[in-house]
Design a protein around this motif. Structure first.
Motif, PDB file in Angstrom:
ATOM      1  N   MET A   2      62.544  -0.111 -38.230  1.00 14.95           N
ATOM      2  CA  MET A   2      61.696  -0.357 -36.990  1.00 14.95           C
ATOM      3  C   MET A   2      61.258   1.054 -36.340  1.00 14.95           C
ATOM      4  O   MET A   2      61.688   1.981 -36.378  1.00 14.95           O
ATOM      5  CB  MET A   2      62.578  -1.253 -35.969  1.00 14.95           C
ATOM      6  N   GLN A   3      60.136   1.005 -35.966  1.00 15.51           N
ATOM      7  CA  GLN A   3      59.328   2.116 -35.184  1.00 15.51           C
ATOM      8  C   GLN A   3      59.685   1.703 -33.762  1.00 15.51           C
ATOM      9  O   GLN A   3      59.594   0.724 -32.929  1.00 15.51           O
ATOM     10  CB  GLN A   3      57.971   2.111 -35.402  1.00 15.51           C
ATOM     11  N   VAL A   4      59.822   2.970 -33.083  1.00 16.54           N
ATOM     12  CA  VAL A   4      59.775   2.879 -31.575  1.00 16.54           C
ATOM     13  C   VAL A   4      59.272   4.166 -30.966  1.00 16.54           C
ATOM     14  O   VAL A   4      59.125   5.169 -31.430  1.00 16.54           O
ATOM     15  CB  VAL A   4      61.375   2.734 -30.940  1.00 16.54           C
ATOM     16  N   ASN A   5      58.380   4.004 -29.899  1.00 15.73           N
ATOM     17  CA  ASN A   5      57.802   4.814 -28.982  1.00 15.73           C
ATOM     18  C   ASN A   5      58.237   4.684 -27.731  1.00 15.73           C
ATOM     19  O   ASN A   5      58.334   3.454 -27.093  1.00 15.73           O
ATOM     20  CB  ASN A   5      56.189   4.705 -29.069  1.00 15.73           C
ATOM     21  N   GLN A   6      58.745   5.781 -27.133  1.00 16.18           N
ATOM     22  CA  GLN A   6      59.514   5.684 -25.667  1.00 16.18           C
ATOM     23  C   GLN A   6      59.214   6.832 -24.888  1.00 16.18           C
ATOM     24  O   GLN A   6      59.434   7.846 -25.319  1.00 16.18           O
ATOM     25  CB  GLN A   6      60.923   5.080 -25.886  1.00 16.18           C
ATOM     26  N   TYR A   7      59.354   6.569 -23.673  1.00 18.69           N
ATOM     27  CA  TYR A   7      59.324   7.739 -22.757  1.00 18.69           C
ATOM     28  C   TYR A   7      59.936   7.177 -21.254  1.00 18.69           C
ATOM     29  O   TYR A   7      60.122   6.273 -21.472  1.00 18.69           O
ATOM     30  CB  TYR A   7      57.924   8.432 -22.612  1.00 18.69           C
ATOM     31  N   ALA A   8      60.278   8.139 -20.407  1.00 20.30           N
ATOM     32  CA  ALA A   8      60.699   7.939 -19.299  1.00 20.30           C
ATOM     33  C   ALA A   8      60.244   9.017 -18.399  1.00 20.30           C
ATOM     34  O   ALA A   8      59.893   9.968 -18.356  1.00 20.30           O
ATOM     35  CB  ALA A   8      62.267   8.001 -19.044  1.00 20.30           C
ATOM     36  N   TYR A   9      60.120   8.261 -16.968  1.00 21.87           N
ATOM     37  CA  TYR A   9      59.769   9.103 -15.903  1.00 21.87           C
ATOM     38  C   TYR A   9      60.301   8.726 -14.553  1.00 21.87           C
ATOM     39  O   TYR A   9      60.681   7.702 -14.414  1.00 21.87           O
ATOM     40  CB  TYR A   9      58.062   9.326 -15.812  1.00 21.87           C
ATOM     41  N   PHE A  10      60.273   9.752 -13.427  1.00 22.19           N
ATOM     42  CA  PHE A  10      60.763   9.594 -12.265  1.00 22.19           C
ATOM     43  C   PHE A  10      59.580   9.509 -11.353  1.00 22.19           C
ATOM     44  O   PHE A  10      58.649  10.537 -11.712  1.00 22.19           O
ATOM     45  CB  PHE A  10      61.899  10.408 -11.741  1.00 22.19           C
ATOM     46  N   ALA A  11      59.203   8.670 -10.309  1.00 20.13           N
ATOM     47  CA  ALA A  11      57.965   8.602  -9.745  1.00 20.13           C
ATOM     48  C   ALA A  11      58.127   8.100  -8.267  1.00 20.13           C
ATOM     49  O   ALA A  11      58.981   7.576  -7.902  1.00 20.13           O
ATOM     50  CB  ALA A  11      56.874   7.803 -10.248  1.00 20.13           C
ATOM     51  N   LEU A  12      57.350   8.968  -7.373  1.00 18.34           N
ATOM     52  CA  LEU A  12      57.467   8.621  -5.874  1.00 18.34           C
ATOM     53  C   LEU A  12      55.822   7.829  -5.835  1.00 18.34           C
ATOM     54  O   LEU A  12      55.040   8.461  -6.375  1.00 18.34           O
ATOM     55  CB  LEU A  12      57.455   9.898  -5.147  1.00 18.34           C
ATOM     56  N   PHE A  13      55.866   7.011  -5.079  1.00 20.96           N
ATOM     57  CA  PHE A  13      54.512   6.199  -4.804  1.00 20.96           C
ATOM     58  C   PHE A  13      54.115   5.816  -3.803  1.00 20.96           C
ATOM     59  O   PHE A  13      55.099   5.516  -2.930  1.00 20.96           O
ATOM     60  CB  PHE A  13      54.289   5.166  -5.972  1.00 20.96           C
ATOM     61  N   SER A  14      53.124   5.584  -3.380  1.00 24.49           N
ATOM     62  CA  SER A  14      52.651   5.303  -2.164  1.00 24.49           C
ATOM     63  C   SER A  14      51.027   4.863  -1.914  1.00 24.49           C
ATOM     64  O   SER A  14      50.266   5.185  -2.725  1.00 24.49           O
ATOM     65  CB  SER A  14      52.653   6.684  -1.063  1.00 24.49           C
ATOM     66  N   ARG A  15      50.849   3.998  -1.152  1.00 26.76           N
ATOM     67  CA  ARG A  15      49.482   3.570  -0.994  1.00 26.76           C
ATOM     68  C   ARG A  15      48.736   4.318   0.033  1.00 26.76           C
ATOM     69  O   ARG A  15      47.364   4.306  -0.043  1.00 26.76           O
ATOM     70  CB  ARG A  15      49.588   2.039  -0.413  1.00 26.76           C
ATOM     71  N   SER A  16      49.240   5.392   0.755  1.00 31.99           N
ATOM     72  CA  SER A  16      48.482   6.245   1.771  1.00 31.99           C
ATOM     73  C   SER A  16      48.817   7.788   1.513  1.00 31.99           C
ATOM     74  O   SER A  16      47.895   8.523   1.643  1.00 31.99           O
ATOM     75  CB  SER A  16      48.801   5.885   3.099  1.00 31.99           C
ATOM     76  N   ILE A  17      49.764   8.071   1.118  1.00 29.96           N
ATOM     77  CA  ILE A  17      50.107   9.553   0.832  1.00 29.96           C
ATOM     78  C   ILE A  17      49.838  10.091  -0.789  1.00 29.96           C
ATOM     79  O   ILE A  17      50.455   9.536  -1.714  1.00 29.96           O
ATOM     80  CB  ILE A  17      51.697   9.829   1.045  1.00 29.96           C
ATOM     81  N   PRO A  18      48.903  10.855  -0.652  1.00 27.38           N
ATOM     82  CA  PRO A  18      48.542  11.346  -2.021  1.00 27.38           C
ATOM     83  C   PRO A  18      49.463  12.158  -2.671  1.00 27.38           C
ATOM     84  O   PRO A  18      50.481  12.765  -2.111  1.00 27.38           O
ATOM     85  CB  PRO A  18      47.204  12.100  -1.926  1.00 27.38           C
ATOM     86  N   ALA A  19      49.465  12.289  -3.917  1.00 30.30           N
ATOM     87  CA  ALA A  19      50.632  13.032  -4.937  1.00 30.30           C
ATOM     88  C   ALA A  19      50.280  14.504  -4.555  1.00 30.30           C
ATOM     89  O   ALA A  19      51.746  15.116  -4.645  1.00 30.30           O
ATOM     90  CB  ALA A  19      50.289  12.806  -6.211  1.00 30.30           C
ATOM     91  N   SER A  20      49.547  15.264  -3.884  1.00 32.99           N
ATOM     92  CA  SER A  20      49.206  16.444  -3.732  1.00 32.99           C
ATOM     93  C   SER A  20      50.134  16.766  -2.393  1.00 32.99           C
ATOM     94  O   SER A  20      50.815  17.794  -2.251  1.00 32.99           O
ATOM     95  CB  SER A  20      47.804  16.788  -3.417  1.00 32.99           C
ATOM     96  N   GLU A  21      50.021  15.839  -1.313  1.00 33.34           N
ATOM     97  CA  GLU A  21      50.927  16.035  -0.436  1.00 33.34           C
ATOM     98  C   GLU A  21      52.302  15.845  -0.519  1.00 33.34           C
ATOM     99  O   GLU A  21      53.292  16.306  -0.108  1.00 33.34           O
ATOM    100  CB  GLU A  21      50.346  14.700   0.825  1.00 33.34           C
TER     101      GLU A  21
END
Length: 158
Positions: free
Chosen positions: A1-20
């Protein structure tokens, strides 16, 4: 069987951009999304800004990918926790997530055929979260989200 996988930690917001977020954390993300940045159909328009630390290294189990992410983030736990709390209280629909994405039977994925005992192939199908990861999730108020997709072609349509 083949598998492609990855993981990430994210902070997300409707109003605060990633640069901030990066400026507050003092840590540059591996990837970002900008709310409303994708305009070509049929792709979805992101509904929020997102700051991500990602591990896409092939040949690692999910828990090994997560361990690499947490290793990078651990020195910033208090700052991440403070920002995640701020996002959660000031910006509805915002917060922190540890995301695991797995595609099974993906034609572009790694092959895992254990028929040749001479070739040592890692088992990518089992994984666990240890106390260090669970402690980080608790400290930052992050949720765990696991998405798994079966990419087996549907031959019934042929």
């Amino acid at each position: 069987m083949q598998v492609n996988q990855y993981a990430y930690f994210a902070l997300f917001s409707r109003s605060i951009p990633a640069s901030e977020m990066a400026a507050v954390l003092g840590l540059e993300p591996d990837e970002t999304t900008v709310r409303g940045s994708r305009r070509t159909k049929p792709k979805a328009i992101p509904v929020r800004h997102c700051w991500k630390i990602v591990c896409r290294e092939p040949g690692l189990r999910v828990d090994e990918q997560i361990a690499r992410i947490i290793e990078r983030l651990a020195p910033h736990t208090a700052t991440i926790a403070a920002l995640a709390s701020r996002l959660d209280t000031e910006d509805e629909g915002s917060g922190a997530v540890l995301e695991v994405v797995r595609y099974f039977n993906d034609q572009e994925a790694e092959q895992h055929d254990h028929s040749d005992a001479a070739i040592e192939t890692p088992n990518l199908f089992g994984w666990h979260l240890g106390r260090e990861v669970l402690g980080f999730l608790q400290a930052t108020g992050a949720v765990l989200d696991v998405d798994e997709y079966d990419m087996t072609p549907d031959y019934a349509e042929d």
